[in-house]
Design a protein around this motif. Structure first.
Motif, PDB file in Angstrom:
ATOM      1  N   ASP A  30       0.835  -1.193   0.000  1.00  0.00           N
ATOM      2  CA  ASP A  30       0.000   0.000   0.000  1.00  0.00           C
ATOM      3  C   ASP A  30       0.872   1.246   0.000  1.00  0.00           C
ATOM      4  O   ASP A  30       2.032   1.216   0.434  1.00  0.00           O
ATOM      5  N   GLY A  31       0.299   2.348  -0.460  1.00  0.00           N
ATOM      6  CA  GLY A  31       0.971   3.630  -0.422  1.00  0.00           C
ATOM      7  C   GLY A  31      -0.053   4.748  -0.471  1.00  0.00           C
ATOM      8  O   GLY A  31      -1.050   4.661  -1.198  1.00  0.00           O
ATOM      9  N   ASN A  32       0.173   5.781   0.314  1.00  0.00           N
ATOM     10  CA  ASN A  32      -0.735   6.929   0.342  1.00  0.00           C
ATOM     11  C   ASN A  32      -0.029   8.120   0.983  1.00  0.00           C
ATOM     12  O   ASN A  32       1.162   8.060   1.302  1.00  0.00           O
ATOM     13  N   ALA A  33      -0.778   9.206   1.196  1.00  0.00           N
ATOM     14  CA  ALA A  33      -0.183  10.427   1.736  1.00  0.00           C
ATOM     15  C   ALA A  33       0.317  10.248   3.155  1.00  0.00           C
ATOM     16  O   ALA A  33       1.205  10.982   3.606  1.00  0.00           O
ATOM     17  N   ILE A  79      -3.693  -3.908  -4.523  1.00  0.00           N
ATOM     18  CA  ILE A  79      -3.672  -2.735  -3.659  1.00  0.00           C
ATOM     19  C   ILE A  79      -5.091  -2.220  -3.431  1.00  0.00           C
ATOM     20  O   ILE A  79      -5.949  -2.332  -4.307  1.00  0.00           O
ATOM     21  N   GLN A  80      -5.327  -1.683  -2.260  1.00  0.00           N
ATOM     22  CA  GLN A  80      -6.595  -1.026  -1.960  1.00  0.00           C
ATOM     23  C   GLN A  80      -6.509   0.456  -2.298  1.00  0.00           C
ATOM     24  O   GLN A  80      -5.489   1.100  -2.076  1.00  0.00           O
ATOM     25  N   ASN A  81      -7.600   0.992  -2.832  1.00  0.00           N
ATOM     26  CA  ASN A  81      -7.758   2.433  -3.064  1.00  0.00           C
ATOM     27  C   ASN A  81      -6.542   3.067  -3.738  1.00  0.00           C
ATOM     28  O   ASN A  81      -5.951   4.025  -3.220  1.00  0.00           O
ATOM     29  N   ALA A 132      -1.913   8.799  -8.841  1.00  0.00           N
ATOM     30  CA  ALA A 132      -0.451   8.740  -8.964  1.00  0.00           C
ATOM     31  C   ALA A 132       0.050   7.304  -8.944  1.00  0.00           C
ATOM     32  O   ALA A 132       0.950   6.932  -9.708  1.00  0.00           O
ATOM     33  N   ILE A 133      -0.546   6.469  -8.084  1.00  0.00           N
ATOM     34  CA  ILE A 133      -0.139   5.062  -8.022  1.00  0.00           C
ATOM     35  C   ILE A 133      -0.569   4.322  -9.278  1.00  0.00           C
ATOM     36  O   ILE A 133       0.179   3.492  -9.817  1.00  0.00           O
ATOM     37  N   ARG A 134      -1.767   4.621  -9.767  1.00  0.00           N
ATOM     38  CA  ARG A 134      -2.208   3.987 -11.017  1.00  0.00           C
ATOM     39  C   ARG A 134      -1.232   4.280 -12.152  1.00  0.00           C
ATOM     40  O   ARG A 134      -0.885   3.394 -12.944  1.00  0.00           O
ATOM     41  N   TRP A 171      -4.458  -5.045  -9.726  1.00  0.00           N
ATOM     42  CA  TRP A 171      -5.553  -5.798  -9.096  1.00  0.00           C
ATOM     43  C   TRP A 171      -6.053  -4.925  -7.953  1.00  0.00           C
ATOM     44  O   TRP A 171      -5.444  -4.864  -6.899  1.00  0.00           O
ATOM     45  N   GLU A 172      -7.145  -4.236  -8.179  1.00  0.00           N
ATOM     46  CA  GLU A 172      -7.685  -3.321  -7.176  1.00  0.00           C
ATOM     47  C   GLU A 172      -8.531  -4.111  -6.170  1.00  0.00           C
ATOM     48  O   GLU A 172      -9.594  -4.640  -6.513  1.00  0.00           O
ATOM     49  N   LEU A 173      -8.057  -4.195  -4.947  1.00  0.00           N
ATOM     50  CA  LEU A 173      -8.736  -4.961  -3.912  1.00  0.00           C
ATOM     51  C   LEU A 173      -9.878  -4.149  -3.311  1.00  0.00           C
ATOM     52  O   LEU A 173      -9.811  -2.918  -3.245  1.00  0.00           O
ATOM     53  N   PRO A 174     -10.926  -4.822  -2.830  1.00  0.00           N
ATOM     54  CA  PRO A 174     -12.001  -4.104  -2.141  1.00  0.00           C
ATOM     55  C   PRO A 174     -11.473  -3.394  -0.898  1.00  0.00           C
ATOM     56  O   PRO A 174     -10.583  -3.906  -0.207  1.00  0.00           O
ATOM     57  N   ALA A 175     -11.999  -2.215  -0.632  1.00  0.00           N
ATOM     58  CA  ALA A 175     -11.608  -1.486   0.570  1.00  0.00           C
ATOM     59  C   ALA A 175     -12.185  -2.195   1.792  1.00  0.00           C
ATOM     60  O   ALA A 175     -13.406  -2.294   1.949  1.00  0.00           O
ATOM     61  N   GLN A 176     -11.315  -2.710   2.644  1.00  0.00           N
ATOM     62  CA  GLN A 176     -11.748  -3.449   3.827  1.00  0.00           C
ATOM     63  C   GLN A 176     -10.588  -3.528   4.808  1.00  0.00           C
ATOM     64  O   GLN A 176      -9.430  -3.341   4.432  1.00  0.00           O
TER      65      GLN A 176
END
Length: 342
Positions: free
Chosen positions: A8-11, A38-40, A44-46, A57-62
């Motif tokens: 995962d990666g985010n702000a 990865i979730q959400n 930029a990641i896309r 492979w976009e995983l469900p947010a959970q």
């Protein structure tokens, strides 16, 4: 067979795990097709995944606890699943291992027992005895297994002789939650000896206008700002500047692979080992805990570190990169008997 990377990666946490996993994907792409779970994913990641030619492979947010059984039900026994993150604990690994897939963990935290068939940690000075692992675990430990993108491996360079430092590249990651960029930029701007400063941030960094206002107060110093720098451009920026200021993370290893003089340190616990290691072996200069440096002490600390880099020869971080060792480890996983993996 697929190699499925889960990171995962985010702000908040930055993109370190994503970038590191994509670097490994480049290395092992000859072994099998690479996917990225990865979730959400942010735009930029896309884009990053598209540039690296991996299947998203976009995983469900959970919650992670709920994700583990979901992912275990989706993977195939022929898949290699690579976990890179600090949420994939023993319970998560157990569910994946029971699915029959081949399990890999990029683990520089060593916070819980690992059930991975392959453990990767490119930190120096790490041994298998430091892990709680299964008897069938294979280890890829140390700088020889550095997870760097292809341009950094291609442009590997041993350290050159000490020389005057007139330009500095400043990089504290894409998000810089500690706002260290502003502190170090202000300190470097006040040094008359530094004539050019490059500042690298990511799309999650919201303070670039504020930094530009700060730089405008020092017209004698040229300051350039860069965002979301791709690997080839990063290599060029590193080569162009005389020295680098960065935390003891992937950017430090990238800089050392290019033979650059580096001032480093840490702001989270898992960076401390690498910062201490390169300092003790004269591979870079560490300021220790960045967050513990008093405002009045930062400029003198930088002056001392820059002076040492200009005068004292540096030792190489590695003598020669060997990405083929990681390819061999993944080919070994391919050959394992699926009936004995769970």
């Amino acid at each position: 067979m697929r190699i499925i990377f889960r990171a995962d990666g985010n702000a908040t946490i930055g993109l370190g795990h994503v970038v590191r996993s994509l670097a490994l994907a480049e290395i092992v792409r000859p072994v099998a097709a690479c996917w990225f779970a990865i979730q959400n994913p942010s735009p930029a990641i896309r884009e990053l995944l598209r540039q690296h030619r991996v299947t998203l492979w976009e995983l469900p947010a959970q919650p992670i606890a709920e994700e583990a059984p979901y992912l275990a039900a989706q993977v195939q026994p022929t898949d290699i699943v690579v976990l890179d993150g600090y949420a994939f604990d023993t319970a998560y690994q157990r569910l994946l291992r029971h699915s029959g897939c081949r399990l890999v963990a990029i683990d520089d935290l060593r916070a819980w027992p690992s059930l991975a068939h392959l453990l990767i940690n490119h930190s120096p000075g790490v041994t298998p005895a430091m892990y709680q692992a299964t008897p069938d675990t294979h280890f890829c430990l140390g700088p020889e297994y550095s997870l760097l993108r292809t341009p950094f491996l291609t442009h590997f360079h041993l350290p050159e002789a000490p020389a005057p430092i007139r330009s500095v590249l400043l990089c504290f990651g894409g998000a810089d939650p500690q706002q260290l960029t502003a502190r170090f930029l202000a300190a470097l701007l006040s040094l008359g000896s530094i004539r050019e400063i490059g500042v690298i941030t990511g799309s999650a960094f919201p303070y670039t206008p504020r930094l530009a206002e700060l730089a405008a107060q020092f017209p004698a110093t040229t300051v350039a700002f860069y965002q979301n720098v791709a690997a080839p451009e990063m290599v060029q920026l590193l080569q162009r500047h005389d020295a680098v200021v960065c935390p003891a993370s992937t950017i430090l290893i990238e800089s050392l692979f290019l033979g650059k003089p580096v001032i480093t340190g840490y702001y989270v616990a898992n960076q401390r080992h690498l910062a201490d290691y390169v300092q003790q072996r004269q591979q870079a200069r560490s300021l220790g805990d960045f967050t513990a440096i008093a405002p009045d002490d930062l400029q003198p600390a930088l002056v001392q570190a820059l002076t040492e880099l200009e005068q004292v020869p540096r030792q190489p971080y590695v003598r020669q990169p060997q990405p083929e060792l990681l390819q061999a480890a993944f080919r070994r996983l391919q050959q394992l008997d699926p009936s004995g993996l769970a």
